[in-house]
Design a protein around this motif. Structure first.
Motif, PDB file in Angstrom:
ATOM      1  N   TYR A  57      34.531  45.086  48.357  1.00 24.48           N
ATOM      2  CA  TYR A  57      34.703  45.527  46.972  1.00 24.48           C
ATOM      3  C   TYR A  57      35.862  44.701  46.434  1.00 24.48           C
ATOM      4  O   TYR A  57      37.032  44.944  46.741  1.00 24.48           O
ATOM      5  CB  TYR A  57      35.028  47.020  46.923  1.00 24.48           C
ATOM      6  N   LEU A  58      35.512  43.641  45.697  1.00 21.29           N
ATOM      7  CA  LEU A  58      36.535  42.719  45.214  1.00 21.29           C
ATOM      8  C   LEU A  58      37.288  43.360  44.058  1.00 21.29           C
ATOM      9  O   LEU A  58      36.685  43.744  43.053  1.00 21.29           O
ATOM     10  CB  LEU A  58      35.855  41.419  44.776  1.00 21.29           C
ATOM     11  N   PHE A  59      38.564  43.489  44.240  1.00 22.81           N
ATOM     12  CA  PHE A  59      39.381  44.188  43.252  1.00 22.81           C
ATOM     13  C   PHE A  59      40.316  43.169  42.610  1.00 22.81           C
ATOM     14  O   PHE A  59      41.402  42.882  43.105  1.00 22.81           O
ATOM     15  CB  PHE A  59      40.170  45.282  43.984  1.00 22.81           C
ATOM     16  N   ILE A  60      39.815  42.558  41.537  1.00 22.13           N
ATOM     17  CA  ILE A  60      40.628  41.541  40.854  1.00 22.13           C
ATOM     18  C   ILE A  60      41.066  42.143  39.525  1.00 22.13           C
ATOM     19  O   ILE A  60      40.220  42.528  38.708  1.00 22.13           O
ATOM     20  CB  ILE A  60      39.812  40.254  40.577  1.00 22.13           C
ATOM     21  N   LYS A  61      42.345  42.188  39.342  1.00 25.43           N
ATOM     22  CA  LYS A  61      42.816  42.821  38.104  1.00 25.43           C
ATOM     23  C   LYS A  61      42.785  41.839  36.952  1.00 25.43           C
ATOM     24  O   LYS A  61      43.042  40.646  37.133  1.00 25.43           O
ATOM     25  CB  LYS A  61      44.239  43.332  38.303  1.00 25.43           C
ATOM     26  N   GLU A  62      42.450  42.388  35.786  1.00 28.76           N
ATOM     27  CA  GLU A  62      42.432  41.566  34.578  1.00 28.76           C
ATOM     28  C   GLU A  62      43.852  41.090  34.292  1.00 28.76           C
ATOM     29  O   GLU A  62      44.785  41.883  34.298  1.00 28.76           O
ATOM     30  CB  GLU A  62      41.949  42.449  33.420  1.00 28.76           C
ATOM     31  N   LYS A  63      44.014  39.772  34.108  1.00 27.96           N
ATOM     32  CA  LYS A  63      45.362  39.261  33.797  1.00 27.96           C
ATOM     33  C   LYS A  63      45.641  39.531  32.329  1.00 27.96           C
ATOM     34  O   LYS A  63      44.895  39.091  31.449  1.00 27.96           O
ATOM     35  CB  LYS A  63      45.437  37.753  34.059  1.00 27.96           C
ATOM     36  N   ALA A  97      41.622  42.427  47.975  1.00 26.25           N
ATOM     37  CA  ALA A  97      42.463  42.266  46.783  1.00 26.25           C
ATOM     38  C   ALA A  97      43.580  41.267  47.038  1.00 26.25           C
ATOM     39  O   ALA A  97      43.917  40.970  48.189  1.00 26.25           O
ATOM     40  CB  ALA A  97      43.067  43.616  46.411  1.00 26.25           C
ATOM     41  N   GLU A  98      44.129  40.754  45.935  1.00 25.01           N
ATOM     42  CA  GLU A  98      45.310  39.901  46.040  1.00 25.01           C
ATOM     43  C   GLU A  98      46.424  40.740  46.677  1.00 25.01           C
ATOM     44  O   GLU A  98      47.026  40.394  47.662  1.00 25.01           O
ATOM     45  CB  GLU A  98      45.698  39.484  44.605  1.00 25.01           C
ATOM     46  N   ASN A 148      45.511  39.398  50.245  1.00 28.19           N
ATOM     47  CA  ASN A 148      46.127  38.070  50.353  1.00 28.19           C
ATOM     48  C   ASN A 148      47.599  38.197  50.747  1.00 28.19           C
ATOM     49  O   ASN A 148      48.116  37.409  51.514  1.00 28.19           O
ATOM     50  CB  ASN A 148      46.097  37.358  48.996  1.00 28.19           C
ATOM     51  N   LEU A 149      48.271  39.180  50.149  1.00 29.03           N
ATOM     52  CA  LEU A 149      49.719  39.321  50.359  1.00 29.03           C
ATOM     53  C   LEU A 149      50.016  40.534  51.238  1.00 29.03           C
ATOM     54  O   LEU A 149      49.102  41.180  51.736  1.00 29.03           O
ATOM     55  CB  LEU A 149      50.423  39.496  49.005  1.00 29.03           C
ATOM     56  N   GLY A 150      51.317  40.840  51.351  1.00 36.01           N
ATOM     57  CA  GLY A 150      51.708  42.094  52.014  1.00 36.01           C
ATOM     58  C   GLY A 150      52.240  41.918  53.414  1.00 36.01           C
ATOM     59  O   GLY A 150      51.978  40.921  54.080  1.00 36.01           O
ATOM     60  N   GLY A 151      53.032  42.906  53.840  1.00 32.88           N
ATOM     61  CA  GLY A 151      53.607  42.912  55.188  1.00 32.88           C
ATOM     62  C   GLY A 151      53.312  44.241  55.850  1.00 32.88           C
ATOM     63  O   GLY A 151      52.750  45.133  55.224  1.00 32.88           O
ATOM     64  N   LYS A 152      53.737  44.347  57.089  1.00 31.07           N
ATOM     65  CA  LYS A 152      53.424  45.540  57.880  1.00 31.07           C
ATOM     66  C   LYS A 152      54.018  46.820  57.337  1.00 31.07           C
ATOM     67  O   LYS A 152      53.472  47.896  57.513  1.00 31.07           O
ATOM     68  CB  LYS A 152      53.942  45.351  59.303  1.00 31.07           C
ATOM     69  N   VAL A 156      41.954  35.492  51.021  1.00 30.18           N
ATOM     70  CA  VAL A 156      40.734  36.292  51.251  1.00 30.18           C
ATOM     71  C   VAL A 156      39.955  36.510  49.953  1.00 30.18           C
ATOM     72  O   VAL A 156      38.721  36.512  49.945  1.00 30.18           O
ATOM     73  CB  VAL A 156      41.067  37.628  51.976  1.00 30.18           C
ATOM     74  N   THR A 157      40.646  36.621  48.824  1.00 34.59           N
ATOM     75  CA  THR A 157      39.931  36.872  47.552  1.00 34.59           C
ATOM     76  C   THR A 157      39.143  35.642  47.099  1.00 34.59           C
ATOM     77  O   THR A 157      38.249  35.741  46.273  1.00 34.59           O
ATOM     78  CB  THR A 157      40.903  37.276  46.424  1.00 34.59           C
ATOM     79  N   GLU A 158      39.502  34.470  47.637  1.00 32.51           N
ATOM     80  CA  GLU A 158      38.747  33.265  47.258  1.00 32.51           C
ATOM     81  C   GLU A 158      37.515  33.082  48.142  1.00 32.51           C
ATOM     82  O   GLU A 158      36.482  32.605  47.694  1.00 32.51           O
ATOM     83  CB  GLU A 158      39.629  32.019  47.384  1.00 32.51           C
ATOM     84  N   VAL A 159      37.644  33.455  49.401  1.00 36.76           N
ATOM     85  CA  VAL A 159      36.543  33.223  50.342  1.00 36.76           C
ATOM     86  C   VAL A 159      35.466  34.310  50.215  1.00 36.76           C
ATOM     87  O   VAL A 159      34.272  34.026  50.261  1.00 36.76           O
ATOM     88  CB  VAL A 159      37.085  33.183  51.795  1.00 36.76           C
TER      89      VAL A 159
END
Ligand code: PEP
Ligand code: MG
Length: 568
Positions: free
Chosen positions: A20-26, A157-158, A179-183, A205-208
């Motif tokens: 479920y690609l969650f891309i927010k509107e810029k 998600a990004e 794409n981002l984030g830490g533990k 991951v959001t690009e692939v």
């Protein structure tokens, strides 16, 4: 075509589902300057947006404690006068409300991101999140939501914000990829609480991955399989089913004692950082606490917590435990853990620097305050003290003098406490393991901190991704130390527990049992699994297994043998 992507495992598990690609509107930010007469109008727009978002949060039905924490944290940030003041100042200077908000948030975020503390750093996302939500409200745009979701959704998600996840359709989400984030990001913590796998720091991951792609998270290996072939899907579906059945089975036995088939009782305790963790641990089958990381009381505060504040928490923990053991580790700050209200000196090697006991010895007031609170709580339960980062007997002698002084203070105040309170040390430095035979004469128990012990014995920084392949507690040097420390404690009629991450590694349980480990202290979601292994492994079988492992010499041989044992 199948793609394999790697990521950092933020929450364990396996999931087969649809992306479920969650891309927010810029949102475009209006940068037009405003006239003086528009200042009140722009200020009001901001106050209205604050109110609308606050109302929205107040009416939100957060289910889990983690979600409630996010909502509470966001309300706290909205109510912080600093945000309102900063935005108002910019509006007074002629910026419109949108650019004032965006610039204020970005200044706050860069200040937080400049901090050394990774935990605080990750709070920057909360500010970004709030800024974004307020901008949506000001512009009158409805943000994309994670509710409702199609069945078996893996969110890609990004970066997921805590608010995104707090309104998420929990019944249908089975994993996260970011794409981002830490533990230690909020979202990772929520994934751990929901017990669903999460892969973070994946970069692209959001690009692939395309929306609706069939994907598999395999967090045994920290990888995402994109568009797998049919055979792979079947194979993983089988594993998911097995895991589900296993969870249901474990749930039934979670409250049983961990006694081996040949009658040895071994304690499986929980690691906690606050009272919520304790409630979670008890719910998941733990009866005692093997490690209370008290630094979280200090890190989540605006000042060094006072005696009374700490006492209340420790006392409540005693009440929840109903007489079962509560091992409280004294403040273990420094290294990668800092405080927002205290400036630590810049150090070239903070993990080899001013941390834990070393700080406590230098800051007597802080140390004595904590010890008074712990001692007072000892009247209400079975409290034991655990000292971190010990390297010498001298330190124990010094500690005992401080403890005696604190006991005297309390006697003068006519406060009751357990005069015989037990004191143990973390064995997490090479020094403490080498002189374990000396140290054991001065303490009541050992608790092995494999997270630090592994990094110090192997000289491999526990947080450095570049050398993470070398960071293995299965290295023979570490395993030998563990065995020796346990043996020494037994020779002196005392016991050894383990509170580092290795205690929660199900592949290590049998070997550790065979080495004679007396207590495993693990994160709440691991309690039932570790108990289960102990209940099904005889001492004889585990001792033979431990002997065999310790007879091997390379880490590779050891890891392969372990894999073979568990069919991995
Ligand atoms: C350890 O080092 O293994 C440990 C339990 O302590 P921490 O992870 O808090 O350093
Ligand atoms: Mg440690």
């Amino acid at each position: 075509m199948t793609d394999i992507l790697k990521g950092i495992v933020a929450a364990e598990g396996i999931a087969v589902g649809r992306a479920y690609l969650f891309i927010k509107e810029k949102l475009e930010v209006n940068n037009k300057k405003i006239d003086k007469e528009n200042i009140p109008e722009e200020k009001n727009k901001f106050i209205d947006a604050l109110k609308e978002y606050r109302d929205y949060l107040t009416n939100l039905e957060a289910d889990t404690d983690a979600q409630k924490n996010v909502v509470e944290a966001h309300i706290g940030m909205l109510d912080d006068p600093y945000l309102l003041e900063t935005v108002n100042n910019k509006i007074e200077e002629g910026d419109n409300v949108e650019s004032s908000l965006v610039n204020s948030i970005s200044e706050m975020v860069s200040t937080i991101e400049g901090l050394d503390d990774p935990y605080l750093k990750e709070r920057a996302i909360d500010y970004k999140d709030i800024g974004e939500r307020l901008l949506y409200i000001i512009k009158g745009v409805k943000p994309q939501r994670l509710f409702p979701l199609p069945e078996n959704s893996i969110i890609v998600a990004e970066e997921l914000t805590p608010t995104d996840t707090s309104v998420m359709d929990r019944d249908n989400v089975i994993g996260f990829c970011m794409n981002l984030g830490g533990k230690t990001a909020h979202t990772s913590i929520i994934a751990q609480t929901l017990d669903i796998p999460a892969l973070v720091g994946m970069k692209n991951v959001t690009e692939v991955v395309k929306d609706g792609d069939l994907i598999i998270i395999d967090n045994n290996k920290g990888k995402l399989i994109v568009n797998p072939d049919e055979g792979t899907v079947e194979e993983y579906k089988k594993i998911v089913n097995e895991l589900k059945e296993e969870k249901e089975r474990l749930e039934k036995y979670k409250n049983e004692d961990s006694i081996t088939p040949d009658g040895k009782k071994v304690e499986v305790a929980v690691n906690i950082g606050n009272l919520e963790d304790l409630k979670d641990g008890i719910e998941k089958g733990a009866k005692s606490v093997g490690l209370f990381r008290t630094e979280f009381l200090y890190m989540g505060n605006t000042h060094f917590p006072k005696e009374e504040e700490q006492f209340k928490v420790y006392k409540r923990a005693c009440e929840l435990l109903e007489g079962n053991t509560l091992i409280i580790r004294t403040l273990d700050i420094g290294g990668d853990k800092s405080l927002s209200y205290f400036e630590f000196p810049k150090e070239d090697n903070p993990f080899l620097g001013w941390r834990a006991l070393r700080i406590c010895f230098d800051m007597c007031d802080v140390f004595e305050t904590q010890l008074r609170a712990i001692l007072r709580a000892s009247k209400f339960g079975n409290v034991k003290i655990l000292l971190p980062m010990v390297i010498s007997v001298d330190e124990i002698i010094r500690f005992n003098n401080i403890l005696e002084k604190v006991k005297n203070d309390l006697r003068e105040r006519k406060e009751e406490f357990n005069e015989e309170i037990e004191v143990g040390i973390m064995v997490e430095t090479p020094a403490s393991s080498i002189i374990a035979d000396e140290l054991i004469k001065y303490v009541d128990f050992f608790s092995i901190g494999t997270n630090d012990l592994t990094q110090y014995v192997l000289a491999v920084d526990r947080g450095n991704e570049k050398i993470s392949n070398l960071y293995s507690t299965y290295n023979k040097a570490v395993l030998r130390m563990i065995k020796r420390v346990i043996d020494i404690s037994h020779e002196h009629g005392k016991w050894t527990g383990m509170c580092g991450g290795f205690a929660g590694d199900a592949k290590a349980t049998k070997m550790l049992l065979g080495m004679g480990l007396d207590e495993y202290s693990v994160p709440a979601p691991r309690v039932a699994k570790i108990k289960d292994i102990i209940r099904n492994t005889s001492i004889e079988e585990s001792e033979n297994f431990a002997k065999e492992i310790l007879s091997l010499s390379t880490t590779k041989e050891i890891e392969e043998r372990i894999k073979k044992e568990f069919n991995i």
